[in-house]
Design an enzyme around this catalytic site. Structure first.
Site, short mmCIF file in Angstrom:
data_model
loop_
_atom_site.label_atom_id
_atom_site.label_comp_id
_atom_site.label_asym_id
_atom_site.label_seq_id
_atom_site.Cartn_x
_atom_site.Cartn_y
_atom_site.Cartn_z
N CYS A 192 0.84 -1.19 0.00
CA CYS A 192 0.00 0.00 0.00
C CYS A 192 0.88 1.25 0.00
CB CYS A 192 -0.96 -0.07 1.19
SG CYS A 192 -2.15 1.27 1.27
N ASP A 240 -8.72 -3.49 -7.09
CA ASP A 240 -8.14 -2.28 -6.49
C ASP A 240 -8.09 -1.16 -7.54
OD1 ASP A 240 -6.81 -0.46 -4.92
OD2 ASP A 240 -4.91 -1.58 -4.86
N HIS A 271 -7.47 -4.73 -2.63
CA HIS A 271 -6.32 -4.04 -2.06
C HIS A 271 -6.08 -4.60 -0.66
CE1 HIS A 271 -3.77 -0.39 -1.54
NE2 HIS A 271 -4.07 -0.57 -0.27
#
Length: 302
Positions: A192, A240, A271
């Site tokens: 991330c 995502d 995600h």
């Protein structure tokens, strides 16, 4: 309280995709908590309790320990490092193979946008079990360190100067590369926000990064991408959309610079699919992505 792996959540009443999408927006500062909770409340009408939803979307770090901190095959400790262009001093979780007899490759492990939580520490231990020296900095060190919950960690990290944060990770990478037991080869893996930092490091200190694996990370600033030299393995989640929308332009830039890269998009994943502390976790794809990452580091760092 239900956990993300309870049958009631995963088989009888699967969490709707929009809940994961809302959580992603909330977790990345694109939606405030009040709006997020209001949207979640609309699912209560559809038969989901708030307890059920919160349990699925928030981490349960007891689920994420794959390697114990006292595993006899590793040695774990915390170390500080200088960061003169950042916050002055950084601190991180250093994990080495216990019976190291020769120089070993080193891998920087970069957390999400909430500080060094137990999941990321476990990732560092997994790398040490695979034969690497792993170092996972905590960007919240000068604020007292990861506070023990992700919501507070996000608030703390969002209050910090982004340029200094980046300098702290640059300092951590250079510190790790010079570790006395390093073979001189440095890899980086991040998730991330950490995926973004991996891309940034590859573009900012190209002479120091030898292999980079960003998991669902956005690219470095466009002006910097021409500097990338290290081979990249980019890991994406099919669902995502926020991150995936940045990939076509980034890929064109990598192609134009003849960067050695490979990208994997894992089907039907969200995600955060590698994070085994929430219902976003996809065991099959997470294990595949992780084995590919280990193989990639073995190829370019040994």
């Amino acid at each position: 309280m239900l956990t993300p792996q309870d049958p009631e959540l995963t088989t009888i009443q699967p969490i709707p995709q929009e809940a994961f999408d809302w959580y992603d927006e909330y977790a990345h500062g694109l939606m405030d908590r009040r709006t997020f909770m209001k949207k979640l409340s609309t699912l209560v009408v559809a038969g989901f309790s708030m307890t059920m939803l919160a349990s699925a979307l928030t981490p349960n770090y007891a689920l994420a320990e794959q390697v114990s901190f006292n595993d006899p095959e590793i040695k774990a400790e915390y170390q500080t490092f200088p960061s003169l262009q950042g916050h002055g001093e950084g601190r991180g979780y250093l994990v080495t193979p216990a019976n190291l007899t020769a120089k070993a490759p080193v891998v920087l492990v970069i957390h999400e946008n909430r500080g060094l939580n137990p999941y990321i520490e476990d990732v560092a231990r997994r790398l040490a079990k695979a034969g690497f020296i792993a170092f996972a900095p905590d960007i919240l060190h000068t604020l007292g360190g990861y506070p023990g919950n992700d919501d507070e960690g996000r608030k703390m990290q969002s209050s910090m100067d982004k340029a200094k944060i980046e300098q702290d990770f640059i300092a951590a990478a250079l510190f790790l590369k010079e570790h006395p037991s390093s073979n001189g080869k440095l890899g980086a893996v991040g998730f991330c926000f950490g995926g973004y930092i991996v891309n940034m490091l590859a573009a900012t200190i190209p002479g120091s990064i030898d292999a980079a694996v960003p998991f669902y990370g956005t690219p470095a600033a466009k002006a910097l991408r021409k500097n990338i030299k290290a081979p990249l393995m980019l890991q994406f989640a099919e669902l995502d959309q926020r991150v995936n929308d940045t990939w076509p332009e980034y890929e064109q830039d990598l192609k134009s610079q003849n960067v050695n890269y490979i990208a994997h998009i894992y089907p039907k994943t969200n995600h955060g699919f590698h994070n085994d502390s929430t219902a976003r976790y996809d065991e099959e794809n997470a294990e595949l992505a992780w084995q590919r990452s280990i193989d990639f580091f073995n190829k370019y760092l040994i």
